[in-house]
Design a protein around this motif. Sequence first.
Motif, PDB file in Angstrom:
ATOM      1  N   GLY A   1      34.131 -66.438  43.349  1.00  0.00           N
ATOM      2  CA  GLY A   1      34.600 -66.990  42.082  1.00  0.00           C
ATOM      3  C   GLY A   1      34.880 -65.977  40.999  1.00  0.00           C
ATOM      4  O   GLY A   1      35.138 -66.360  39.853  1.00  0.00           O
TER       5      GLY A   1
ATOM      6  N   LYS B   1      37.471 -64.077  40.052  1.00  0.00           N
ATOM      7  CA  LYS B   1      38.896 -63.830  40.288  1.00  0.00           C
ATOM      8  C   LYS B   1      39.402 -62.605  39.539  1.00  0.00           C
ATOM      9  O   LYS B   1      40.171 -61.817  40.102  1.00  0.00           O
ATOM     10  N   GLU B   2      39.017 -62.410  38.290  1.00  0.00           N
ATOM     11  CA  GLU B   2      39.511 -61.265  37.529  1.00  0.00           C
ATOM     12  C   GLU B   2      39.050 -59.952  38.158  1.00  0.00           C
ATOM     13  O   GLU B   2      39.801 -58.969  38.189  1.00  0.00           O
TER      14      GLU B   2
ATOM     15  N   LYS C   1      41.205 -59.360  41.189  1.00  0.00           N
ATOM     16  CA  LYS C   1      42.529 -58.863  40.804  1.00  0.00           C
ATOM     17  C   LYS C   1      42.475 -57.396  40.380  1.00  0.00           C
ATOM     18  O   LYS C   1      43.414 -56.629  40.606  1.00  0.00           O
TER      19      LYS C   1
ATOM     20  N   TYR D   1      46.303 -64.447  44.678  1.00  0.00           N
ATOM     21  CA  TYR D   1      45.031 -64.659  43.984  1.00  0.00           C
ATOM     22  C   TYR D   1      45.215 -65.582  42.775  1.00  0.00           C
ATOM     23  O   TYR D   1      44.360 -66.421  42.496  1.00  0.00           O
ATOM     24  N   GLU D   2      46.316 -65.412  42.056  1.00  0.00           N
ATOM     25  CA  GLU D   2      46.577 -66.251  40.889  1.00  0.00           C
ATOM     26  C   GLU D   2      46.668 -67.726  41.287  1.00  0.00           C
ATOM     27  O   GLU D   2      46.202 -68.611  40.577  1.00  0.00           O
ATOM     28  N   GLN D   3      47.273 -67.996  42.424  1.00  0.00           N
ATOM     29  CA  GLN D   3      47.508 -69.375  42.855  1.00  0.00           C
ATOM     30  C   GLN D   3      46.308 -69.982  43.565  1.00  0.00           C
ATOM     31  O   GLN D   3      46.280 -71.194  43.784  1.00  0.00           O
ATOM     32  N   ALA D   4      45.332 -69.155  43.939  1.00  0.00           N
ATOM     33  CA  ALA D   4      44.157 -69.654  44.669  1.00  0.00           C
ATOM     34  C   ALA D   4      43.147 -70.201  43.667  1.00  0.00           C
ATOM     35  O   ALA D   4      42.369 -69.440  43.076  1.00  0.00           O
ATOM     36  N   GLU D   5      43.158 -71.485  43.471  1.00  0.00           N
ATOM     37  CA  GLU D   5      42.313 -72.091  42.441  1.00  0.00           C
ATOM     38  C   GLU D   5      40.942 -72.512  42.963  1.00  0.00           C
ATOM     39  O   GLU D   5      39.935 -72.330  42.296  1.00  0.00           O
ATOM     40  N   HIS D   6      40.909 -73.089  44.161  1.00  0.00           N
ATOM     41  CA  HIS D   6      39.626 -73.575  44.656  1.00  0.00           C
ATOM     42  C   HIS D   6      39.743 -73.923  46.143  1.00  0.00           C
ATOM     43  O   HIS D   6      40.833 -73.954  46.714  1.00  0.00           O
TER      44      HIS D   6
ATOM     45  N   ALA E   1      42.388 -73.122  49.405  1.00  0.00           N
ATOM     46  CA  ALA E   1      43.326 -72.096  48.937  1.00  0.00           C
ATOM     47  C   ALA E   1      42.620 -70.757  48.756  1.00  0.00           C
ATOM     48  O   ALA E   1      43.165 -69.700  49.091  1.00  0.00           O
ATOM     49  N   VAL E   2      41.394 -70.787  48.221  1.00  0.00           N
ATOM     50  CA  VAL E   2      40.618 -69.553  48.060  1.00  0.00           C
ATOM     51  C   VAL E   2      40.241 -68.993  49.429  1.00  0.00           C
ATOM     52  O   VAL E   2      40.376 -67.792  49.689  1.00  0.00           O
TER      53      VAL E   2
END
Length: 477
Positions: A404, A406-407, A410, A446-451, A454-455
């Motif tokens: 979780g 994400k930043e 990235k 990564y931007e589009q992987a919300e939960h 997809a993650v």
Amino acid sequence: MNKTAVFVSLAGVLALTALVLGLPPSPFSTPPEDSHGASPVRPHGPLNLQPRAEASGALKMTARLSHPYIPPGTSELFATVDITGMEVPGARRMPVNLALVIDRSTSMRGYKLQQAKQAARHLVDLLREDDWLAIVHYGSDVRGLRGLPATPDNRKQMLQYIDGIWDDGGTNISAGLQEGRAQVRASGCTGCVERIILLSDGQPTEGLIEDADLSALVRDIRTGGITVSAIGVGTDFNEDLMQGFAELGSGAYGFLEDAAQLGSLFQKDLRQASTSVARDVALSFTLPQGVRLEEMLGYRFQQEGRRVTVRLPDFSSGQTERVVARLIVEDARVDSPVHVTEVSLSFRPPRDNERQLHVVDLGARVTPRMEEILARRDKEATVYAARALSAKNLTLAAEALREGRKEEAKSYVASNKALFEQAGEVATPSAVAADLAEQQELLRDYEQAEHGAAVDAAVKRSKSKSLKSFGRLGSTY
């Protein structure tokens, strides 16, 4: 971004700065203690020292140093080794003794199991009459069709058996592997390449469930002469475990989001098995006094004294794998040829137990002239090292994304942009254009992987990409 992310990303950039500029090692990386002691690097007389060397046979080995010239004192450089299975014109492919081990737990219900069965039918169609195939399927229990030669009548029996596979139960991977091994051993296929292809979409829930126990089982299967390939379908399986199966089993790893692609992967694995040119492949680096291993990028290794050994997969014709080692040279002296490492590749031909050996010696010269160091850098080795370093960041990014952060994830990918831009200054921008494009694609991913799924899918894509960037080019599907 937390402090650990900053630390690792910056360390990666500084490591490649040392690689590009020919400077001493990054202050962020502390060399391990050398229990065997270190003495100044001395001139090495009778060896044929070269910064790039080749040796050929059933396997072709090309070894090179990132820096043919290094500065006095202590510095780091990269040894990259490419191994390729040679094509044999007119050679007839070897017969195979396969066990196809299919997960049919309840999580495979519907589309995934239908596609797995369709791929299995396609595999049957690809076999020759001197090939053998056993079909094993597992849920909580395990069932199987014993290994049979792929004669016309037996093909009909195989296809009928595949049609009767149903979904049921948990995920007993260990029982499936054990039955696959039993069927391969019981086969009457003499002189065949022995291989298990494991398919799973989930994590082990029954039988052996600990990673260490399952890995020990695969290691034992491989010790018995059977190669193990592992294919994960969907987003729920343990990719680290399945990758480990392929590595310990000397086979290949594949990740598929869509089970409709299974047929092409089965076909590829069959080709790898049937065009085998080398097995029990080992690559070793023997380090003289004054040189030590800082890092073996992306591979497990064993070290005995000053010898470091990496086990590689069985090789098919045309298959290429790459190994990148990060080395520290200490107390190098001006105008002295430095023996950096002996590189040896050993393997057995498919039908011969006599081990074959290729050996080359890599060496560099020492100069205080920075312009000469910069001008003599090996462009390809620099790009290969950048890819291997980027793979470390991708692995860290995948774990951060899964947890979780994400930043932070990235930031690891963004740091790779600097790695490749620096490598492009040594080679050319076009040499790393595809690498930079891949990093941008990963950032979008990564931007589009919300939960949820997809993650999980983005994590698995990153880890598959990292395997290839480390150098597992032919053994990652």
